[in-house]
Design an enzyme around this catalytic site. Sequence first.
Site, PDB file in Angstrom:
ATOM      1  N   GLU A   1      46.483  46.614   9.327  1.00 29.00           N
ATOM      2  CA  GLU A   1      45.357  45.526   9.215  1.00 29.00           C
ATOM      3  C   GLU A   1      44.387  45.597  10.271  1.00 29.00           C
ATOM      4  OE1 GLU A   1      49.431  44.876   7.729  1.00 29.00           O
ATOM      5  OE2 GLU A   1      48.491  45.011   9.736  1.00 29.00           O
TER       6      GLU A   1
ATOM      7  N   TYR B   1      59.805  54.108  16.407  1.00 29.86           N
ATOM      8  CA  TYR B   1      59.273  52.858  16.640  1.00 29.86           C
ATOM      9  C   TYR B   1      60.178  51.989  17.549  1.00 29.86           C
ATOM     10  CZ  TYR B   1      56.195  53.427  12.399  1.00 29.86           C
ATOM     11  OH  TYR B   1      55.435  53.811  11.430  1.00 29.86           O
TER      12      TYR B   1
ATOM     13  N   ASP C   1      43.450  53.051   5.350  1.00 29.70           N
ATOM     14  CA  ASP C   1      43.031  51.831   6.058  1.00 29.70           C
ATOM     15  C   ASP C   1      41.351  52.090   5.883  1.00 29.70           C
ATOM     16  OD1 ASP C   1      45.515  51.064   6.757  1.00 29.70           O
ATOM     17  OD2 ASP C   1      45.267  52.005   8.598  1.00 29.70           O
TER      18      ASP C   1
END
Length: 363
Positions: free
Chosen positions: A48, A118, A275
């Site tokens: 985002e 991660y 994106d």
Amino acid sequence: MTANGRTSTAPDVADVVALGESMVTFLPSRPGRLADVPSFDRAIGGAESNVACVLAAAGHSVRWVGRVGADGFGDHLVEAIGGYGVDVRAVRRDPARPTGIYFRTAGDRATDAHEVAYYRAGSAASAMSAGTMDLDAIRSGRILHLSGITPALSADCLGLTRELTARRPGRPLVSFDVNHRPGLWRDAGHGHGPEVLLELARGADLVFVGDDEARDAWGLDGPEAVRAALPEPELLVVKQGATGATAFHGALGADQVTSVPALHVDVVAAVGAGDAFAAGFLSATLRDLPVRDRLRHGHLMAAAALTVPGDLATPPARDHADRLAALDDTAWGRLRLGPGWTQDGERPGDRTGEGADEEVRTP
């Protein structure tokens, strides 16, 4: 500011508000296994916030809303994203939870040799909820852009995404990129990812989904099958990699279908294109361009990302992109874009070549 850290002042209206987790990314200094890489360079990552940065660089007013730790990595994210011209005033700082980070190898994400590690469990972003975030700021854009990554982070994040995709009068246009990440949902414990993503997509006005992820998540083959499963969004964009993209648009039961082939691109790194595609499509949507041109601007922004090493690229100047998007079908099909093509005044050649995958996703 209120006691729970939420602002009590109505925010300015932005073109786009993007909500989601951004993380500090550590990129290897050389190829090889993570176990063998001696050092890493720091960057930023997050679907985002990537969209927000590209849109801001393209001249739109954009607000990124997220939650980061009250730590140095949080400082870096806020400063780096703000450096693109994104409004970061609604970002919340969490003194009890860290900013998420991850490490990845330098290889192509599509290969088995690619590794990603991660460190985002219990991150500040996982505490995003309707109670900890400023809903007025989140709803203050002409478009609200969300992705399927956020609801995978925690039950609270899922609740927030459900609140934002609920169909209510007066809400902004809700854009939702499915972004199916099986690895995130595997240990989530608060829902079955494919079912949750289908539910959320049905609440959006504009949906982006790759045909590969629709097949993996929902067992659907082809754009028409995806549309049959998702009749609710006013506009559905199915990305088909090297083939192109297909948009379904119009009133329910009376769809128009627009397909645009992908560009031929000399790929430097197959990261960030999904994106960038969303940002290009949203930019053209804000300008109320025809759907064909929205798809073409998506492809052009994706080509900008594919021709640089990192996730974020300088977008082409608007008049440059408009000129290319206005080409006839034959000229569009002859375009081949390579490194440096976005520079002002530089015209790409009309060489033909092989297409490239538009998006390669991290598990």
